[in-house]
Design a protein around this motif. Structure first.
Motif, PDB file in Angstrom:
ATOM      1  N   CYS A 189      10.082  -2.157   1.394  1.00 42.68           N
ATOM      2  CA  CYS A 189       9.953  -0.716   1.141  1.00 42.68           C
ATOM      3  C   CYS A 189       8.977  -0.028   2.095  1.00 42.68           C
ATOM      4  O   CYS A 189       7.790  -0.356   2.125  1.00 42.68           O
ATOM      5  CB  CYS A 189       9.498  -0.484  -0.289  1.00 42.68           C
ATOM      6  SG  CYS A 189      10.606  -1.141  -1.543  1.00 42.68           S
ATOM      7  N   GLY A 190       9.502   0.915   2.857  1.00 45.25           N
ATOM      8  CA  GLY A 190       8.702   1.784   3.708  1.00 45.25           C
ATOM      9  C   GLY A 190       9.168   3.215   3.487  1.00 45.25           C
ATOM     10  O   GLY A 190      10.090   3.470   2.713  1.00 45.25           O
ATOM     11  N   LYS A 191       8.548   4.143   4.198  1.00 45.52           N
ATOM     12  CA  LYS A 191       8.896   5.552   4.000  1.00 45.52           C
ATOM     13  C   LYS A 191      10.341   5.864   4.396  1.00 45.52           C
ATOM     14  O   LYS A 191      10.909   6.860   3.962  1.00 45.52           O
ATOM     15  CB  LYS A 191       7.938   6.434   4.793  1.00 45.52           C
ATOM     16  CG  LYS A 191       6.517   6.430   4.251  1.00 45.52           C
ATOM     17  CD  LYS A 191       5.615   7.358   5.063  1.00 45.52           C
ATOM     18  CE  LYS A 191       4.208   7.368   4.501  1.00 45.52           C
ATOM     19  NZ  LYS A 191       3.301   8.251   5.290  1.00 45.52           N
ATOM     20  N   ARG A 192      10.934   5.003   5.225  1.00 43.85           N
ATOM     21  CA  ARG A 192      12.313   5.259   5.673  1.00 43.85           C
ATOM     22  C   ARG A 192      13.356   4.511   4.852  1.00 43.85           C
ATOM     23  O   ARG A 192      14.559   4.697   5.068  1.00 43.85           O
ATOM     24  CB  ARG A 192      12.441   4.874   7.157  1.00 43.85           C
ATOM     25  CG  ARG A 192      11.601   5.736   8.086  1.00 43.85           C
ATOM     26  CD  ARG A 192      11.665   5.240   9.514  1.00 43.85           C
ATOM     27  NE  ARG A 192      10.913   3.997   9.704  1.00 43.85           N
ATOM     28  CZ  ARG A 192      10.817   3.357  10.865  1.00 43.85           C
ATOM     29  NH1 ARG A 192      11.423   3.839  11.931  1.00 43.85           N
ATOM     30  NH2 ARG A 192      10.113   2.246  10.958  1.00 43.85           N
ATOM     31  N   GLU A 215       4.567   0.219   3.716  1.00 41.80           N
ATOM     32  CA  GLU A 215       4.104   1.515   4.221  1.00 41.80           C
ATOM     33  C   GLU A 215       4.133   2.522   3.090  1.00 41.80           C
ATOM     34  O   GLU A 215       4.983   2.457   2.201  1.00 41.80           O
ATOM     35  CB  GLU A 215       5.020   1.971   5.361  1.00 41.80           C
ATOM     36  CG  GLU A 215       4.712   3.344   5.921  1.00 41.80           C
ATOM     37  CD  GLU A 215       5.799   3.848   6.868  1.00 41.80           C
ATOM     38  OE1 GLU A 215       5.525   4.797   7.617  1.00 41.80           O
ATOM     39  OE2 GLU A 215       6.918   3.301   6.834  1.00 41.80           O
ATOM     40  N   GLY A 216       3.193   3.487   3.118  1.00 40.78           N
ATOM     41  CA  GLY A 216       3.188   4.545   2.126  1.00 40.78           C
ATOM     42  C   GLY A 216       2.807   4.056   0.734  1.00 40.78           C
ATOM     43  O   GLY A 216       2.398   2.918   0.538  1.00 40.78           O
ATOM     44  N   GLU A 217       2.931   4.936  -0.238  1.00 40.11           N
ATOM     45  CA  GLU A 217       2.710   4.597  -1.635  1.00 40.11           C
ATOM     46  C   GLU A 217       4.060   4.357  -2.301  1.00 40.11           C
ATOM     47  O   GLU A 217       5.080   4.865  -1.824  1.00 40.11           O
ATOM     48  CB  GLU A 217       1.967   5.732  -2.348  1.00 40.11           C
ATOM     49  CG  GLU A 217       0.569   5.999  -1.808  1.00 40.11           C
ATOM     50  CD  GLU A 217      -0.361   4.800  -1.977  1.00 40.11           C
ATOM     51  OE1 GLU A 217      -0.195   4.059  -2.966  1.00 40.11           O
ATOM     52  OE2 GLU A 217      -1.247   4.612  -1.130  1.00 40.11           O
ATOM     53  N   GLU A 260       6.487   7.257  -2.808  1.00 38.69           N
ATOM     54  CA  GLU A 260       7.153   7.860  -1.653  1.00 38.69           C
ATOM     55  C   GLU A 260       7.996   6.865  -0.870  1.00 38.69           C
ATOM     56  O   GLU A 260       8.843   7.258  -0.061  1.00 38.69           O
ATOM     57  CB  GLU A 260       6.121   8.491  -0.711  1.00 38.69           C
ATOM     58  CG  GLU A 260       5.075   7.525  -0.182  1.00 38.69           C
ATOM     59  CD  GLU A 260       4.013   8.217   0.663  1.00 38.69           C
ATOM     60  OE1 GLU A 260       4.305   9.294   1.228  1.00 38.69           O
ATOM     61  OE2 GLU A 260       2.891   7.682   0.741  1.00 38.69           O
ATOM     62  N   SER A 261       7.787   5.575  -1.109  1.00 38.20           N
ATOM     63  CA  SER A 261       8.520   4.554  -0.356  1.00 38.20           C
ATOM     64  C   SER A 261       9.588   3.838  -1.174  1.00 38.20           C
ATOM     65  O   SER A 261      10.463   3.194  -0.610  1.00 38.20           O
ATOM     66  CB  SER A 261       7.542   3.513   0.212  1.00 38.20           C
ATOM     67  OG  SER A 261       6.663   4.107   1.146  1.00 38.20           O
ATOM     68  N   ARG A 281       0.670  -3.886   3.442  1.00 37.03           N
ATOM     69  CA  ARG A 281       0.160  -2.761   4.234  1.00 37.03           C
ATOM     70  C   ARG A 281      -1.208  -3.098   4.830  1.00 37.03           C
ATOM     71  O   ARG A 281      -2.160  -3.349   4.086  1.00 37.03           O
ATOM     72  CB  ARG A 281       0.028  -1.517   3.357  1.00 37.03           C
ATOM     73  CG  ARG A 281       1.328  -0.969   2.815  1.00 37.03           C
ATOM     74  CD  ARG A 281       1.078   0.160   1.831  1.00 37.03           C
ATOM     75  NE  ARG A 281       0.295  -0.309   0.680  1.00 37.03           N
ATOM     76  CZ  ARG A 281      -0.263   0.511  -0.217  1.00 37.03           C
ATOM     77  NH1 ARG A 281      -0.142   1.821  -0.083  1.00 37.03           N
ATOM     78  NH2 ARG A 281      -0.938   0.002  -1.226  1.00 37.03           N
ATOM     79  N   GLY A 321       2.669   7.121  10.320  1.00 35.76           N
ATOM     80  CA  GLY A 321       3.925   6.524   9.867  1.00 35.76           C
ATOM     81  C   GLY A 321       4.573   5.697  10.973  1.00 35.76           C
ATOM     82  O   GLY A 321       4.390   5.967  12.168  1.00 35.76           O
ATOM     83  N   GLU A 364       7.631   5.546  11.787  1.00 35.43           N
ATOM     84  CA  GLU A 364       8.654   6.289  12.531  1.00 35.43           C
ATOM     85  C   GLU A 364       8.049   6.964  13.755  1.00 35.43           C
ATOM     86  O   GLU A 364       8.636   6.961  14.846  1.00 35.43           O
ATOM     87  CB  GLU A 364       9.311   7.339  11.627  1.00 35.43           C
ATOM     88  CG  GLU A 364      10.459   8.075  12.300  1.00 35.43           C
ATOM     89  CD  GLU A 364      11.177   9.021  11.361  1.00 35.43           C
ATOM     90  OE1 GLU A 364      12.258   9.515  11.736  1.00 35.43           O
ATOM     91  OE2 GLU A 364      10.669   9.271  10.252  1.00 35.43           O
TER      92      GLU A 364
END
Length: 265
Positions: A83-86, A115-117, A120-121, A157, A168, A170
């Motif tokens: 799991c990441g933001k994308r 990545e992220g919380e 959001e991910s 992370r 990020g 990306e």
């Protein structure tokens, strides 16, 4: 495993974006699971169990899951989601989670955060996971602010990724590949500890106990290797000492023989 429990072809299916660092982390988790040595009580009749993982090497563009992917999901006991933001932007990952939930329910999904919380991910299907009759994800489901603490399995992370000003992956992929590569290495380093959380979920055992026992096993292995290495060096030293004495004795005999010949002459 109970007598009536289904036998799966794969122990885990890894769902991930085919981007960095997602795919490198997925590859290492795949390798880690298949090489993991569990405690003795998980052996079958004294034989070490072998683990199989399905990791799709190509991200297909089709809207619907191919029959081979759906079959792999059906034949997998656990689903690991990187799991990441994308991740939520991938229709493919979302469909894999939805399909696994439909086939197996919610209890055997293992989210790994890179990545992220979580809020959001995690793709929407992960936010909707139900564990022990408790819902996670929205106020309408009775949760004011979901932290997903009992849904998240492993956190890969690095410290810099947790900072508020982290741009990020990306952005780094476009502007700073060197930093992305460094952070990927940090995540893989974190996996050396977090792997126990993933394996504890797969083996249905306690994380701390699994970690401690595996470290004790490795310490015993190191001790055995050290003992064997010391024994080999001892044998080698005795052999060399013996060879030296034989060579010295032969040299002295040669000197004495030459001396006798010289005196006789």
């Amino acid at each position: 495993m109970g007598e009536n429990e289904k036998v799966y072809k794969y122990d885990a299916f890894i769902s991930y974006r085919h981007l960095e660092p997602d795919q490198s982390i997925a590859k290492e988790i795949h390798r880690m699971i298949e090489r993991f040595t569990p405690p003795k009580e998980f052996y079958n009749k004294g034989k070490k169990p072998s683990y199989r993982v399905f990791r799709d090497r190509e991200e297909l563009a089709a809207r619907d899951l191919s029959s081979s992917i759906e079959e792999a999901l059906k034949e997998s006991r656990f689903l690991i989601v990187i799991c990441g933001k994308r991740t939520a932007l991938s229709d493919w990952c979302v469909k894999e989670i939805e399909t696994f939930r439909r086939l197996h329910g919610d209890s055997r999904i293992i989210p790994v955060l890179i990545e992220g919380e979580p809020k959001e991910s995690f793709p929407l299907p992960l936010k909707q996971l139900k564990r022990e009759k408790k819902s996670f994800g929205t106020e309408e489901q009775g949760t004011k602010e979901a932290d997903f603490s009992d849904v998240l399995a492993a956190d890969l992370r690095p410290k810099a990724v947790k900072e508020r000003d982290f741009p990020g992956y990306e952005v780094l992929e476009k502007e700073d590949r060197e930093k992305l590569s460094a952070l990927r290495k940090e995540s893989l380093q974190l996996l050396k500890e977090e792997k126990y959380r993933i394996m504890a979920a797969i083996l249905s055992c306690n994380f701390g106990d699994l970690k401690q026992r595996d470290k004790e096993r490795r310490n015993r292995l190191i001790l055995r290797i050290s003992f064997l290495t010391g024994f080999v060096f001892l044998v080698f030293a005795l052999y060399m000492t013996n060879a030296y004495h034989k060579a010295e004795k032969a040299r002295q005999e040669a000197v004495q023989s030459n001396t006798r010949i010289l005196l006789k002459t």
